[in-house]
Scaffold this motif. Structure first.
Motif, PDB file in Angstrom:
ATOM      1  N   GLU A   4      36.337  61.138  28.125  1.00  0.00           N
ATOM      2  CA  GLU A   4      37.467  62.044  28.363  1.00  0.00           C
ATOM      3  C   GLU A   4      37.040  63.206  29.260  1.00  0.00           C
ATOM      4  O   GLU A   4      37.816  63.659  30.102  1.00  0.00           O
ATOM      5  N   ASP A   5      35.819  63.717  29.084  1.00  0.00           N
ATOM      6  CA  ASP A   5      35.314  64.776  29.971  1.00  0.00           C
ATOM      7  C   ASP A   5      35.259  64.265  31.413  1.00  0.00           C
ATOM      8  O   ASP A   5      35.644  64.978  32.348  1.00  0.00           O
ATOM      9  N   ASP A   6      34.761  63.030  31.585  1.00  0.00           N
ATOM     10  CA  ASP A   6      34.706  62.441  32.920  1.00  0.00           C
ATOM     11  C   ASP A   6      36.089  62.387  33.551  1.00  0.00           C
ATOM     12  O   ASP A   6      36.259  62.684  34.737  1.00  0.00           O
ATOM     13  N   LYS A   7      37.082  62.013  32.768  1.00  0.00           N
ATOM     14  CA  LYS A   7      38.447  61.869  33.300  1.00  0.00           C
ATOM     15  C   LYS A   7      38.977  63.184  33.865  1.00  0.00           C
ATOM     16  O   LYS A   7      39.696  63.196  34.866  1.00  0.00           O
ATOM     17  N   LYS A   8      38.598  64.294  33.242  1.00  0.00           N
ATOM     18  CA  LYS A   8      39.037  65.608  33.736  1.00  0.00           C
ATOM     19  C   LYS A   8      38.550  65.819  35.174  1.00  0.00           C
ATOM     20  O   LYS A   8      39.313  66.239  36.044  1.00  0.00           O
ATOM     21  N   LEU A  10      37.447  63.372  37.218  1.00  0.00           N
ATOM     22  CA  LEU A  10      38.011  62.313  38.064  1.00  0.00           C
ATOM     23  C   LEU A  10      39.421  62.688  38.524  1.00  0.00           C
ATOM     24  O   LEU A  10      39.789  62.434  39.673  1.00  0.00           O
ATOM     25  N   LYS A  11      40.201  63.288  37.636  1.00  0.00           N
ATOM     26  CA  LYS A  11      41.548  63.724  38.020  1.00  0.00           C
ATOM     27  C   LYS A  11      41.468  64.738  39.152  1.00  0.00           C
ATOM     28  O   LYS A  11      42.285  64.709  40.078  1.00  0.00           O
ATOM     29  N   ARG A  12      40.488  65.624  39.095  1.00  0.00           N
ATOM     30  CA  ARG A  12      40.314  66.599  40.180  1.00  0.00           C
ATOM     31  C   ARG A  12      39.970  65.880  41.484  1.00  0.00           C
ATOM     32  O   ARG A  12      40.452  66.264  42.554  1.00  0.00           O
ATOM     33  N   SER A  13      39.150  64.834  41.416  1.00  0.00           N
ATOM     34  CA  SER A  13      38.807  64.100  42.638  1.00  0.00           C
ATOM     35  C   SER A  13      40.050  63.467  43.259  1.00  0.00           C
ATOM     36  O   SER A  13      40.175  63.431  44.488  1.00  0.00           O
ATOM     37  N   VAL A  14      40.962  62.997  42.432  1.00  0.00           N
ATOM     38  CA  VAL A  14      42.205  62.416  42.944  1.00  0.00           C
ATOM     39  C   VAL A  14      43.087  63.516  43.543  1.00  0.00           C
ATOM     40  O   VAL A  14      43.742  63.295  44.572  1.00  0.00           O
ATOM     41  N   GLU A  15      43.098  64.709  42.929  1.00  0.00           N
ATOM     42  CA  GLU A  15      43.826  65.840  43.517  1.00  0.00           C
ATOM     43  C   GLU A  15      43.267  66.176  44.901  1.00  0.00           C
ATOM     44  O   GLU A  15      44.019  66.453  45.838  1.00  0.00           O
ATOM     45  N   LEU A  16      41.942  66.145  45.022  1.00  0.00           N
ATOM     46  CA  LEU A  16      41.308  66.407  46.320  1.00  0.00           C
ATOM     47  C   LEU A  16      41.668  65.325  47.338  1.00  0.00           C
ATOM     48  O   LEU A  16      41.865  65.621  48.522  1.00  0.00           O
ATOM     49  N   ALA A  17      41.784  64.085  46.878  1.00  0.00           N
ATOM     50  CA  ALA A  17      42.201  62.998  47.772  1.00  0.00           C
ATOM     51  C   ALA A  17      43.631  63.247  48.263  1.00  0.00           C
ATOM     52  O   ALA A  17      43.940  63.009  49.438  1.00  0.00           O
ATOM     53  N   ARG A  18      44.478  63.752  47.394  1.00  0.00           N
ATOM     54  CA  ARG A  18      45.853  64.105  47.787  1.00  0.00           C
ATOM     55  C   ARG A  18      45.820  65.220  48.839  1.00  0.00           C
ATOM     56  O   ARG A  18      46.551  65.174  49.839  1.00  0.00           O
ATOM     57  N   GLU A  19      44.957  66.234  48.628  1.00  0.00           N
ATOM     58  CA  GLU A  19      44.818  67.314  49.613  1.00  0.00           C
ATOM     59  C   GLU A  19      44.386  66.746  50.968  1.00  0.00           C
ATOM     60  O   GLU A  19      44.878  67.182  52.019  1.00  0.00           O
ATOM     61  N   GLY A  98      22.232  62.478  40.650  1.00  0.00           N
ATOM     62  CA  GLY A  98      22.318  61.696  39.419  1.00  0.00           C
ATOM     63  C   GLY A  98      23.488  60.736  39.390  1.00  0.00           C
ATOM     64  O   GLY A  98      23.841  60.112  40.389  1.00  0.00           O
ATOM     65  N   ARG A  99      24.109  60.667  38.250  1.00  0.00           N
ATOM     66  CA  ARG A  99      25.168  59.706  37.949  1.00  0.00           C
ATOM     67  C   ARG A  99      26.346  59.822  38.915  1.00  0.00           C
ATOM     68  O   ARG A  99      26.668  60.901  39.410  1.00  0.00           O
ATOM     69  N   ILE A 100      27.012  58.675  39.140  1.00  0.00           N
ATOM     70  CA  ILE A 100      28.235  58.597  39.937  1.00  0.00           C
ATOM     71  C   ILE A 100      29.340  58.029  39.052  1.00  0.00           C
ATOM     72  O   ILE A 100      29.136  57.007  38.376  1.00  0.00           O
ATOM     73  N   VAL A 101      30.502  58.672  39.076  1.00  0.00           N
ATOM     74  CA  VAL A 101      31.676  58.169  38.360  1.00  0.00           C
ATOM     75  C   VAL A 101      32.825  58.108  39.366  1.00  0.00           C
ATOM     76  O   VAL A 101      33.116  59.096  40.030  1.00  0.00           O
ATOM     77  N   TYR A 102      33.450  56.932  39.491  1.00  0.00           N
ATOM     78  CA  TYR A 102      34.519  56.798  40.478  1.00  0.00           C
ATOM     79  C   TYR A 102      35.801  56.274  39.849  1.00  0.00           C
ATOM     80  O   TYR A 102      35.783  55.529  38.877  1.00  0.00           O
ATOM     81  N   ALA A 103      36.927  56.700  40.447  1.00  0.00           N
ATOM     82  CA  ALA A 103      38.246  56.294  39.961  1.00  0.00           C
ATOM     83  C   ALA A 103      38.624  54.902  40.429  1.00  0.00           C
ATOM     84  O   ALA A 103      39.205  54.125  39.678  1.00  0.00           O
ATOM     85  N   SER A 104      38.319  54.583  41.699  1.00  0.00           N
ATOM     86  CA  SER A 104      38.667  53.263  42.240  1.00  0.00           C
ATOM     87  C   SER A 104      37.453  52.672  42.942  1.00  0.00           C
ATOM     88  O   SER A 104      36.619  53.395  43.483  1.00  0.00           O
ATOM     89  N   SER A 105      37.374  51.348  42.937  1.00  0.00           N
ATOM     90  CA  SER A 105      36.201  50.650  43.468  1.00  0.00           C
ATOM     91  C   SER A 105      36.400  50.207  44.913  1.00  0.00           C
ATOM     92  O   SER A 105      37.529  50.127  45.415  1.00  0.00           O
ATOM     93  N   SER A 106      35.299  49.869  45.548  1.00  0.00           N
ATOM     94  CA  SER A 106      35.338  49.308  46.907  1.00  0.00           C
ATOM     95  C   SER A 106      36.090  47.983  46.924  1.00  0.00           C
ATOM     96  O   SER A 106      36.815  47.686  47.871  1.00  0.00           O
TER      97      SER A 106
END
Length: 158
Positions: A4-8, A10-19, A98-106
């Protein structure tokens, strides 16, 4: 495993993608988070000027190499709307992040592009992070957030 912490983040990364999309760039966003959960750096693609190397994951690697110790880099996490390309995976490894967490894959991106009739991708072959580097913990995709990224990609290619 994505928490759930990761999702917080990840949601920001999607907001940045929208920007990114809203400013004429391809829709990808990423952030670097410290071991303590502090956002250290965030950015989105800045490729509208034609420079296809201006990815946020690459910018993160450069920033981290200049501003963080080896230990801080190793214990940080990169959250990104889309799985790293091979250039960004290499930069990530070379910077010692370190670690990588992504919302969508290649794989997902390639499928979406094919369905949209996008076939000319230059040198990008959609390699997974693990095909480029082998010393980083990787988690993704996220089922819910990947659908949001898909919608951004559809808007971008229309």
């Amino acid at each position: 495993m994505i928490t759930e912490d990761d999702k917080k983040y990840l949601k920001r990364s999607v907001e940045l993608a929208r920007e990114a999309l809203d400013t004429g760039n391809s829709p990808f966003g990423s952030l670097l988070v410290s071991e303590e959960g502090e956002i250290l750096f965030e950015d989105h693609n800045r490729d509208a000027d034609g420079d296809q190397t201006r990815h946020p994951e690459y910018a993160i690697a450069k920033w981290a190499a200049e501003h963080l110790s080896d230990g801080e880099r190793k214990n940080s996490i990169v959250y990104t709307s889309g799985e790293h390309c091979s250039m960004c995976s290499s930069a990530h490894a070379l910077a010692g992040l370190g670690r990588i967490v992504y919302a969508s894959s290649s794989v997902q991106l390639k499928e979406w592009q094919q369905k949209l009739g996008i076939t000319e991708l230059g040198v990008l072959k959609g390699l997974s992070i693990e095909e480029v580097i082998n010393n980083t913990e990787v988690d993704g995709p996220d089922e819910e957030l990947s659908q949001q990224v898909k919608q951004l990609q559809i808007e971008y290619y229309k």
